[in-house]
Every structure is written in structure tokens, then in C-alpha cells.
Design an enzyme around this catalytic site. Structure first.
Site, PDB file in Angstrom:
ATOM      1  N   HIS A  10       0.868  -1.184   0.000  1.00 60.69           N
ATOM      2  CA  HIS A  10       0.000   0.000   0.000  1.00 60.69           C
ATOM      3  C   HIS A  10       0.907   1.237   0.000  1.00 60.69           C
ATOM      4  O   HIS A  10       1.958   1.220   0.655  1.00 60.69           O
ATOM      5  CB  HIS A  10      -0.835   0.077   1.292  1.00 60.69           C
ATOM      6  CG  HIS A  10      -2.160  -0.619   1.251  1.00 60.69           C
ATOM      7  ND1 HIS A  10      -2.703  -1.196   2.374  1.00 60.69           N
ATOM      8  CD2 HIS A  10      -3.087  -0.783   0.259  1.00 60.69           C
ATOM      9  CE1 HIS A  10      -3.895  -1.709   2.071  1.00 60.69           C
ATOM     10  NE2 HIS A  10      -4.145  -1.481   0.802  1.00 60.69           N
ATOM     11  N   CYS A  49      -2.440   2.859   9.056  1.00 59.03           N
ATOM     12  CA  CYS A  49      -3.500   1.932   8.630  1.00 59.03           C
ATOM     13  C   CYS A  49      -4.689   1.972   9.572  1.00 59.03           C
ATOM     14  O   CYS A  49      -5.817   1.717   9.163  1.00 59.03           O
ATOM     15  CB  CYS A  49      -2.974   0.500   8.601  1.00 59.03           C
ATOM     16  SG  CYS A  49      -1.577   0.249   7.524  1.00 59.03           S
TER      17      CYS A  49
HETATM   18  N1  ARG Z   1      -4.274  -7.096   6.463  1.00 60.22           N
HETATM   19  C1  ARG Z   1      -4.634  -5.860   5.829  1.00 60.22           C
HETATM   20  C2  ARG Z   1      -4.584  -6.038   4.332  1.00 60.22           C
HETATM   21  O1  ARG Z   1      -3.710  -6.725   3.849  1.00 60.22           O
HETATM   22  C3  ARG Z   1      -3.725  -4.767   6.268  1.00 60.22           C
HETATM   23  C4  ARG Z   1      -4.115  -3.426   5.758  1.00 60.22           C
HETATM   24  C5  ARG Z   1      -3.159  -2.367   6.166  1.00 60.22           C
HETATM   25  N2  ARG Z   1      -3.674  -1.071   5.940  1.00 60.22           N
HETATM   26  C6  ARG Z   1      -3.030  -0.064   5.352  1.00 60.22           C
HETATM   27  N3  ARG Z   1      -3.612   1.085   5.296  1.00 60.22           N
HETATM   28  N4  ARG Z   1      -1.851  -0.237   4.801  1.00 60.22           N
HETATM   29  O2  ARG Z   1      -5.400  -5.518   3.608  1.00 60.22           O
END
Ligand code: ARG
Length: 265
Positions: A161, A255
């Protein structure tokens, strides 16, 4: 924010998630609460979404939408396991009033892949793609939000991300880990942000870029000690919070926080 009341690691959709290691649910909740109180103590208003059973990643509320100047561009998750989270976020904006919510056609994971810099070049959006958000969503976001959207290609699965590889430090300055981006995207970032705070791989792996800044205080994971030094040297005040349990799902401070950008008057 959304409390990790149903947080588990029961599927693997990023390289940080290991379903063979149990998460400490009580610890996760305690650490999340310390992040919430840290933000409140810094003077911020924190709204809390109800956690829903069967949505173990809902604690990562940044992924649920992206708002700019009172307009909310809704999320559409890449993986079915998280799809219903978007509904909960939409309900929040619908009932909070004063927001114009726009449902997306294209896959995008909200603030996970979108960042906004209100004072850079008159207000620009930085947008990541390569793992989650469909590049078609970048054009869609530009149409919905009426701000230039700069597409940046992520190339390292560990930093899947945008918010694991880049963060806004204030209204116009960013910090990022260059190698998380394609060479061309690194050139774009260097052109737009010649004065950026550059992070290294260790900073990114400590989730040091997954930070929330109010322009003065930079809230970041405890492991990210060097990153704390770097932001301090750049004139900000680092505030460390231990989110070791949330790291098991592949996330940290940013996150866990969806930032609200209401209409400017
Ligand atoms: N387990 C989640 C996923 O893989 C983690 C999300 C993390 N969030 C972020 N904003 N980077 O989607």
C-alpha cells in the site's frame, strides 16, 4: 478508528500475514487504545466505528475511504474477505452528514493507496498502484475529487500500500522509501518533492512510514526509532506508540486511522 475486537490473522493477503502465529487479542486492543488516547491527548477528535464480526482486518480503517474537502471517494476492496468493510465506512459518512459520498466503480483501498497534500501545488493527491488499487481508480478519484492525481507504481510486495512507503508530514512535505517505487516513479517523487525526508528499508520494515502527522506531531510505531530521529531532524516531534500486534496483519499507525477532511469554508 475501529477497535480490533475481532482482529485475527486468518487469511494471507500480504507478506506480513502469517496464519500460523496466533495474535494476542487483548494486547492488540490495549495497543490500539493507546493509539486512540495518544491522538485524543494531542487534541484530535476520534470517531470510533463499531467492529464487525467476520471482518478481522476492519481495524485498518484507513482503507475504507478517502476524503478531500468534504467529498468522500468510497473504497472497493481487492480481496473478498474485506469487501464488506466498505459498507460500514459508507454508513459512517452517510449518517455523519455534511459529506458527499461517491461510490467507486474501480478497485481502490482508500487512504491505503491515496494521500492528500493540500498545500503542495495547490492541492494534489498521491496515489499508489501495483498491488491493491487499480490504476483506473486514480483517474476516477481525480474526477470525483477535482484534484490532480499523481500515479506512483509500487514494486515491492512488502510495501503493498502507498501508506507503507510514503507519508505526508504536513500540508506540503512528504517522507518516503524510494526503493518501494519503480525507477520512473522515484523520478516523479524527486521532481515533486526535492526536500523530502528519505527513509531506508529498515525504516519501512519497522513501519516507520506508516505514520500519522498533524503537521507538528508525527505518531509512529515504537520500532521505528531511526525514523523518529529523521522526522525530529526535519523539525517535527515524534510520538511513538507500540502497535506490534497490528504489524502481524501488515499494518501500523496510519493503517489504523482514517483521516477526515471536511469541506473547507
Ligand atoms: N491485512 C490488511 C490487508 O492486507 C492490512 C491493511 C493495512 N492497511 C493499510 N492502510 N496499509 O489488507
Amino acid at each position: 478508528m475501529c477497535p480490533p475486537e475481532h482482529f485475527t490473522v486468518e487469511y494471507t493477503i500480504n507478506p506480513w500475514m502469517d496464519t500460523t502465529v496466533a495474535v494476542d487479542a487483548a494486547q492488540a486492543l490495549k495497543q490500539w487504545e493507546s493509539l486512540r488516547t495518544t491522538l485524543v491527548d494531542l487534541g484530535h477528535v476520534v470517531h470510533v466505528l463499531d467492529a464487525r464480526p467476520g471482518l478481522p482486518d476492519m481495524v485498518y480503517s484507513a482503507n475504507g475511504a478517502f476524503s478531500v474537502d468534504g467529498t468522500v471517494y468510497g473504497a472497493r476492496f481487492r480481496y473478498p474477505q474485506r469487501a464488506d468493510e466498505a459498507v460500514a465506512h459508507q454508513a459512517f459518512y452517510d449518517t455523519a452528514g455534511a459529506w458527499r459520498f461517491v461510490a467507486p466503480q474501480h478497485v481502490n483501498e482508500g487512504e491505503g493507496d491515496f494521500a492528500y497534500l493540500p498545500a503542495a501545488y495547490g492541492g494534489i493527491v498521491l496515489a499508489g498502484y501495483g498491488f491493491r488499487t487499480d490504476p483506473a481508480a486514480h483517474a476516477e478519484a481525480q474526477e470525483v475529487l477535482g484534484r490532480p492525481v499523481i500515479s506512483l507504481r509500487l514494486v515491492d510486495p512488502a510495501f503493498y500500500h502507498l501508506d507503507t512507503a510514503l507519508a505526508a508530514l504536513d500540508d506540503r512535505h512528504v517522507t518516503y522509501y524510494p526503493e518501494a517505487f519503480s525507477e520512473a516513479s522515484q523520478r516523479v517523487l524527486a521532481q515533486l518533492f526535492p526536500d523530502a525526508v528519505l527513509a531506508d528499508r529498515a525504516d519501512a520494515e519497522a513501519f516507520g512510514l506508516n505514520l500519522v502527522s498533524d503537521g507538528r506531531h508525527v505518531v509512529l510505531n515504537t520500532d521505528a526509532v531511526d525514523m523518529g530521529h529523521k522526522v525530529r531532524a526535519a523539525g517535527y516531534h515524534p510520538v511513538h506508540v507500540d502497535l506490534s500486534e497490528l504489524k502481524r496483519g501488515g499494518g501500523s499507525v496510519k493503517c489504523a486511522v482514517a483521516e477526515l477532511r471536511p469541506a473547507q469554508r
